[in-house]
Design a protein around this motif. Structure first.
Motif, mmCIF file in Angstrom:
data_model
loop_
_atom_site.group_PDB
_atom_site.id
_atom_site.type_symbol
_atom_site.label_atom_id
_atom_site.label_comp_id
_atom_site.label_asym_id
_atom_site.label_seq_id
_atom_site.Cartn_x
_atom_site.Cartn_y
_atom_site.Cartn_z
ATOM 1 N N MET A 1 -13.018 -32.010 -32.313
ATOM 2 C CA MET A 1 -13.594 -32.622 -31.129
ATOM 3 C C MET A 1 -13.379 -34.128 -31.102
ATOM 4 O O MET A 1 -13.635 -34.761 -30.107
ATOM 5 C CB MET A 1 -15.084 -32.313 -31.062
ATOM 6 C CG MET A 1 -15.389 -30.847 -30.763
ATOM 7 S SD MET A 1 -14.571 -30.284 -29.292
ATOM 8 C CE MET A 1 -15.840 -30.419 -28.113
ATOM 9 N N ASP A 2 -12.918 -34.652 -32.214
ATOM 10 C CA ASP A 2 -12.660 -36.094 -32.273
ATOM 11 C C ASP A 2 -11.551 -36.480 -31.297
ATOM 12 O O ASP A 2 -11.613 -37.538 -30.678
ATOM 13 C CB ASP A 2 -12.299 -36.493 -33.701
ATOM 14 C CG ASP A 2 -12.234 -37.989 -33.872
ATOM 15 O OD1 ASP A 2 -13.119 -38.674 -33.330
ATOM 16 O OD2 ASP A 2 -11.289 -38.469 -34.534
ATOM 17 N N TRP A 3 -10.566 -35.609 -31.152
ATOM 18 C CA TRP A 3 -9.463 -35.906 -30.231
ATOM 19 C C TRP A 3 -9.960 -35.981 -28.799
ATOM 20 O O TRP A 3 -9.478 -36.791 -28.016
ATOM 21 C CB TRP A 3 -8.360 -34.863 -30.364
ATOM 22 C CG TRP A 3 -8.785 -33.485 -29.943
ATOM 23 C CD1 TRP A 3 -9.328 -32.521 -30.736
ATOM 24 C CD2 TRP A 3 -8.738 -32.935 -28.630
ATOM 25 N NE1 TRP A 3 -9.636 -31.406 -29.987
ATOM 26 C CE2 TRP A 3 -9.274 -31.627 -28.690
ATOM 27 C CE3 TRP A 3 -8.307 -33.420 -27.400
ATOM 28 C CZ2 TRP A 3 -9.382 -30.809 -27.572
ATOM 29 C CZ3 TRP A 3 -8.413 -32.590 -26.291
ATOM 30 C CH2 TRP A 3 -8.945 -31.302 -26.381
ATOM 31 N N LEU A 4 -10.937 -35.131 -28.456
ATOM 32 C CA LEU A 4 -11.486 -35.151 -27.100
ATOM 33 C C LEU A 4 -12.243 -36.452 -26.838
ATOM 34 O O LEU A 4 -12.103 -37.063 -25.780
ATOM 35 C CB LEU A 4 -12.393 -33.948 -26.881
ATOM 36 C CG LEU A 4 -12.999 -33.800 -25.489
ATOM 37 C CD1 LEU A 4 -11.908 -33.627 -24.441
ATOM 38 C CD2 LEU A 4 -13.964 -32.632 -25.450
ATOM 39 N N ALA A 5 -13.027 -36.881 -27.814
ATOM 40 C CA ALA A 5 -13.763 -38.136 -27.669
ATOM 41 C C ALA A 5 -12.811 -39.322 -27.548
ATOM 42 O O ALA A 5 -13.029 -40.225 -26.729
ATOM 43 C CB ALA A 5 -14.707 -38.331 -28.845
ATOM 44 N N GLN A 6 -11.736 -39.308 -28.341
ATOM 45 C CA GLN A 6 -10.762 -40.399 -28.256
ATOM 46 C C GLN A 6 -10.029 -40.377 -26.916
ATOM 47 O O GLN A 6 -9.778 -41.437 -26.329
ATOM 48 C CB GLN A 6 -9.759 -40.299 -29.409
ATOM 49 C CG GLN A 6 -10.355 -40.659 -30.747
ATOM 50 C CD GLN A 6 -9.340 -40.527 -31.869
ATOM 51 O OE1 GLN A 6 -8.226 -40.059 -31.670
ATOM 52 N NE2 GLN A 6 -9.743 -40.949 -33.065
ATOM 53 N N ASP A 9 -12.426 -41.687 -24.276
ATOM 54 C CA ASP A 9 -12.546 -43.144 -24.392
ATOM 55 C C ASP A 9 -11.334 -43.842 -23.790
ATOM 56 O O ASP A 9 -11.462 -44.876 -23.133
ATOM 57 C CB ASP A 9 -12.714 -43.560 -25.857
ATOM 58 C CG ASP A 9 -14.089 -43.238 -26.413
ATOM 59 O OD1 ASP A 9 -15.012 -43.002 -25.602
ATOM 60 O OD2 ASP A 9 -14.229 -43.208 -27.653
ATOM 61 N N GLY A 10 -10.148 -43.282 -24.003
ATOM 62 C CA GLY A 10 -8.933 -43.866 -23.426
ATOM 63 C C GLY A 10 -8.930 -43.798 -21.916
ATOM 64 O O GLY A 10 -8.566 -44.764 -21.237
ATOM 65 N N GLU A 12 -11.587 -43.545 -19.985
ATOM 66 C CA GLU A 12 -12.644 -44.440 -19.510
ATOM 67 C C GLU A 12 -12.189 -45.892 -19.538
ATOM 68 O O GLU A 12 -12.409 -46.641 -18.580
ATOM 69 C CB GLU A 12 -13.884 -44.254 -20.389
ATOM 70 C CG GLU A 12 -15.077 -45.052 -19.951
ATOM 71 C CD GLU A 12 -16.266 -44.844 -20.857
ATOM 72 O OE1 GLU A 12 -17.382 -45.130 -20.398
ATOM 73 O OE2 GLU A 12 -16.081 -44.413 -22.008
ATOM 74 N N LEU A 13 -11.546 -46.290 -20.612
ATOM 75 C CA LEU A 13 -11.052 -47.660 -20.721
ATOM 76 C C LEU A 13 -10.002 -47.940 -19.654
ATOM 77 O O LEU A 13 -10.004 -49.001 -19.025
ATOM 78 C CB LEU A 13 -10.472 -47.894 -22.112
ATOM 79 C CG LEU A 13 -9.975 -49.306 -22.412
ATOM 80 C CD1 LEU A 13 -11.123 -50.303 -22.299
ATOM 81 C CD2 LEU A 13 -9.338 -49.355 -23.791
ATOM 82 N N TRP A 14 -9.102 -46.974 -19.415
ATOM 83 C CA TRP A 14 -8.078 -47.134 -18.383
ATOM 84 C C TRP A 14 -8.726 -47.305 -17.010
ATOM 85 O O TRP A 14 -8.334 -48.177 -16.231
ATOM 86 C CB TRP A 14 -7.152 -45.927 -18.390
ATOM 87 C CG TRP A 14 -6.209 -45.894 -17.240
ATOM 88 C CD1 TRP A 14 -5.087 -46.644 -17.081
ATOM 89 C CD2 TRP A 14 -6.329 -45.082 -16.070
ATOM 90 N NE1 TRP A 14 -4.486 -46.338 -15.877
ATOM 91 C CE2 TRP A 14 -5.228 -45.383 -15.235
ATOM 92 C CE3 TRP A 14 -7.242 -44.129 -15.649
ATOM 93 C CZ2 TRP A 14 -5.033 -44.764 -14.008
ATOM 94 C CZ3 TRP A 14 -7.041 -43.500 -14.434
ATOM 95 C CH2 TRP A 14 -5.952 -43.818 -13.626
ATOM 96 N N LEU A 15 -9.728 -46.469 -16.718
ATOM 97 C CA LEU A 15 -10.383 -46.519 -15.414
ATOM 98 C C LEU A 15 -11.141 -47.828 -15.213
ATOM 99 O O LEU A 15 -11.084 -48.431 -14.144
ATOM 100 C CB LEU A 15 -11.332 -45.335 -15.249
ATOM 101 C CG LEU A 15 -12.001 -45.185 -13.896
ATOM 102 C CD1 LEU A 15 -10.963 -44.962 -12.808
ATOM 103 C CD2 LEU A 15 -12.989 -44.041 -13.925
ATOM 104 N N VAL A 16 -11.821 -48.288 -16.248
ATOM 105 C CA VAL A 16 -12.606 -49.517 -16.138
ATOM 106 C C VAL A 16 -11.706 -50.730 -15.924
ATOM 107 O O VAL A 16 -12.091 -51.678 -15.243
ATOM 108 C CB VAL A 16 -13.488 -49.690 -17.398
ATOM 109 C CG1 VAL A 16 -14.104 -51.073 -17.458
ATOM 110 C CG2 VAL A 16 -14.575 -48.638 -17.424
ATOM 111 N N GLN A 17 -10.509 -50.688 -16.449
ATOM 112 C CA GLN A 17 -9.604 -51.827 -16.326
ATOM 113 C C GLN A 17 -8.862 -51.863 -14.990
ATOM 114 O O GLN A 17 -8.221 -52.861 -14.684
ATOM 115 C CB GLN A 17 -8.602 -51.825 -17.480
ATOM 116 C CG GLN A 17 -9.244 -52.140 -18.806
ATOM 117 C CD GLN A 17 -8.265 -52.069 -19.964
ATOM 118 O OE1 GLN A 17 -7.152 -51.582 -19.824
ATOM 119 N NE2 GLN A 17 -8.684 -52.566 -21.115
#
Length: 68
Positions: A1-6, A9-10, A12-17
């Motif tokens: 599930m770590d891959w899903l969280a990463q 996060d990617g 989310e970071l792309w969208l916020v920027q």
């Protein structure tokens, strides 16, 4: 599930920027269909739950119409 969280996060970071003018359409393209699907699912579950399978529907007699 770590891959899903990463991955999340990617995204989310792309969208916020993104500029706000691009954030809005991207979010609406994803959120609108998702909300519509959830609303339809809730509606179907509510309809299914509201049906009383053992109840008999009684017809109500309409009052006689009086000519004017």
């Amino acid at each position: 599930m770590d891959w899903l969280a990463q991955w999340w996060d990617g995204v989310e970071l792309w969208l916020v920027q993104l500029p706000v003018a691009l954030q809005f359409p991207v979010v609406m393209i994803v959120i609108l269909p998702l909300c519509l699907g959830v609303a339809r699912l809730i509606d179907r579950v509510a309809d299914w739950g509201a049906k009383d399978k053992g109840a008999v529907v009684e017809e109500i007699d309409e009052p006689e119409k009086v000519p004017a």
